[in-house]
Design a protein around this motif. Structure first.
Motif, PDB file in Angstrom:
ATOM      1  N   UNK A   2       0.719  -1.069  -0.161  1.00 34.91           N
ATOM      2  CA  UNK A   2      -0.110  -0.169  -0.076  1.00 34.91           C
ATOM      3  C   UNK A   2       0.830   1.198   0.180  1.00 34.91           C
ATOM      4  N   UNK A   3       0.547   2.159  -1.001  1.00 32.76           N
ATOM      5  CA  UNK A   3       1.283   3.427  -0.971  1.00 32.76           C
ATOM      6  C   UNK A   3       0.890   4.309   0.162  1.00 32.76           C
ATOM      7  N   UNK A   4       1.861   5.116   0.654  1.00 29.26           N
ATOM      8  CA  UNK A   4       1.548   6.084   1.439  1.00 29.26           C
ATOM      9  C   UNK A   4       1.146   7.613   0.693  1.00 29.26           C
ATOM     10  N   UNK A   5       0.188   8.102   0.746  1.00 28.95           N
ATOM     11  CA  UNK A   5      -0.386   9.177   0.114  1.00 28.95           C
ATOM     12  C   UNK A   5      -0.462  10.446   0.850  1.00 28.95           C
ATOM     13  N   UNK A   6      -0.106  11.517   0.481  1.00 26.52           N
ATOM     14  CA  UNK A   6      -0.291  12.980   1.090  1.00 26.52           C
ATOM     15  C   UNK A   6      -0.896  13.928   0.116  1.00 26.52           C
ATOM     16  N   UNK A   7      -1.806  14.560   0.782  1.00 22.63           N
ATOM     17  CA  UNK A   7      -2.119  15.813   0.015  1.00 22.63           C
ATOM     18  C   UNK A   7      -2.240  17.278   0.696  1.00 22.63           C
ATOM     19  N   UNK A   8      -2.120  18.152   0.170  1.00 20.02           N
ATOM     20  CA  UNK A   8      -2.224  19.571   0.727  1.00 20.02           C
ATOM     21  C   UNK A   8      -3.521  20.133   0.107  1.00 20.02           C
ATOM     22  N   UNK A   9      -4.611  20.445   0.795  1.00 20.60           N
ATOM     23  CA  UNK A   9      -5.681  20.991  -0.086  1.00 20.60           C
ATOM     24  C   UNK A   9      -5.693  22.542   0.657  1.00 20.60           C
ATOM     25  N   UNK A  32     -11.001  17.535   0.345  1.00 26.46           N
ATOM     26  CA  UNK A  32     -10.297  16.867   1.403  1.00 26.46           C
ATOM     27  C   UNK A  32     -11.034  15.783   1.848  1.00 26.46           C
ATOM     28  N   UNK A  33     -12.219  15.790   2.227  1.00 25.28           N
ATOM     29  CA  UNK A  33     -12.861  14.567   2.725  1.00 25.28           C
ATOM     30  C   UNK A  33     -12.967  13.270   1.609  1.00 25.28           C
ATOM     31  N   UNK A  34     -12.935  13.529   0.375  1.00 23.81           N
ATOM     32  CA  UNK A  34     -12.852  12.590  -0.465  1.00 23.81           C
ATOM     33  C   UNK A  34     -11.426  11.919  -0.456  1.00 23.81           C
ATOM     34  N   UNK A  35     -10.397  12.721  -0.571  1.00 28.18           N
ATOM     35  CA  UNK A  35      -9.189  12.062  -0.580  1.00 28.18           C
ATOM     36  C   UNK A  35      -8.988  11.440   0.801  1.00 28.18           C
ATOM     37  N   UNK A  36      -9.570  11.639   1.884  1.00 24.18           N
ATOM     38  CA  UNK A  36      -9.464  11.099   3.029  1.00 24.18           C
ATOM     39  C   UNK A  36     -10.144   9.607   2.799  1.00 24.18           C
ATOM     40  N   UNK A  37     -11.056   9.484   2.041  1.00 27.23           N
ATOM     41  CA  UNK A  37     -11.832   8.377   2.045  1.00 27.23           C
ATOM     42  C   UNK A  37     -11.124   7.491   1.097  1.00 27.23           C
ATOM     43  N   UNK A  38      -9.992   7.906   0.225  1.00 29.96           N
ATOM     44  CA  UNK A  38      -8.854   7.224  -0.342  1.00 29.96           C
ATOM     45  C   UNK A  38      -7.803   6.939   0.449  1.00 29.96           C
ATOM     46  N   UNK A  39      -7.709   7.146   1.645  1.00 26.17           N
ATOM     47  CA  UNK A  39      -6.552   6.905   2.668  1.00 26.17           C
ATOM     48  C   UNK A  39      -5.432   7.974   2.179  1.00 26.17           C
ATOM     49  N   UNK A  40      -5.639   8.943   1.889  1.00 27.68           N
ATOM     50  CA  UNK A  40      -4.824  10.130   1.836  1.00 27.68           C
ATOM     51  C   UNK A  40      -4.816  10.791   3.318  1.00 27.68           C
ATOM     52  N   UNK A  41      -3.563  11.133   3.727  1.00 30.42           N
ATOM     53  CA  UNK A  41      -3.264  11.942   4.610  1.00 30.42           C
ATOM     54  C   UNK A  41      -3.490  13.460   4.362  1.00 30.42           C
ATOM     55  N   UNK A  42      -4.355  14.269   4.787  1.00 27.42           N
ATOM     56  CA  UNK A  42      -4.762  15.595   4.076  1.00 27.42           C
ATOM     57  C   UNK A  42      -4.365  16.621   5.235  1.00 27.42           C
ATOM     58  N   UNK A  43      -3.729  17.709   4.758  1.00 27.36           N
ATOM     59  CA  UNK A  43      -3.196  18.864   5.194  1.00 27.36           C
ATOM     60  C   UNK A  43      -4.160  19.832   4.736  1.00 27.36           C
ATOM     61  N   UNK A  44      -5.006  20.474   5.516  1.00 25.49           N
ATOM     62  CA  UNK A  44      -6.112  21.248   4.907  1.00 25.49           C
ATOM     63  C   UNK A  44      -6.037  22.577   5.521  1.00 25.49           C
ATOM     64  N   UNK A  45      -6.215  23.910   4.632  1.00 32.17           N
ATOM     65  CA  UNK A  45      -5.874  25.205   4.940  1.00 32.17           C
ATOM     66  C   UNK A  45      -6.943  25.870   4.315  1.00 32.17           C
ATOM     67  N   UNK A  46      -7.971  26.666   4.916  1.00 31.72           N
ATOM     68  CA  UNK A  46      -8.787  27.528   4.571  1.00 31.72           C
ATOM     69  C   UNK A  46      -8.656  29.063   5.122  1.00 31.72           C
TER      70      UNK A  46
END
Length: 81
Positions: A2-9, A32-46
């Motif tokens: 399994x790949x470790x996936x990260x996202x900055x949103x 952000x919620x959709x990416x989390x459902x695909x097992x991304x570790x998400x950093x969110x900024x608004x």
């Protein structure tokens, strides 16, 4: 394996010179919620200030050192006076 996936949103809608626009923040929250459902570790900024955005970018850069996949999403509205 399994790949470790990260996202900055990031979603910026609030501007000092103009009103507040809702879609960029809503879009950032949704993706952000959709990416989390695909097992991304998400950093969110608004509605980040420049300093807050730089901090999130540094955090994302550090996270990429330990992850196999990185995704960057930035949504802002174009506001013209």
């Amino acid at each position: 394996m399994k790949r470790k996936m990260a996202a900055l949103v990031l979603g910026n809608a609030e501007y000092p010179a103009g009103g507040e626009l809702e879609n960029p923040v809503n879009d950032a929250l949704d993706i952000s919620e959709k990416l989390k459902s695909y097992d991304f570790e998400v950093i969110l900024g608004t509605d980040c200030s420049k300093a807050a955005m730089e901090k999130k970018l540094k955090e994302f850069g550090d996270l990429l050192k330990t992850h196999d996949v990185g995704m960057f999403f930035f949504r802002r509205s174009w506001y013209a006076n």
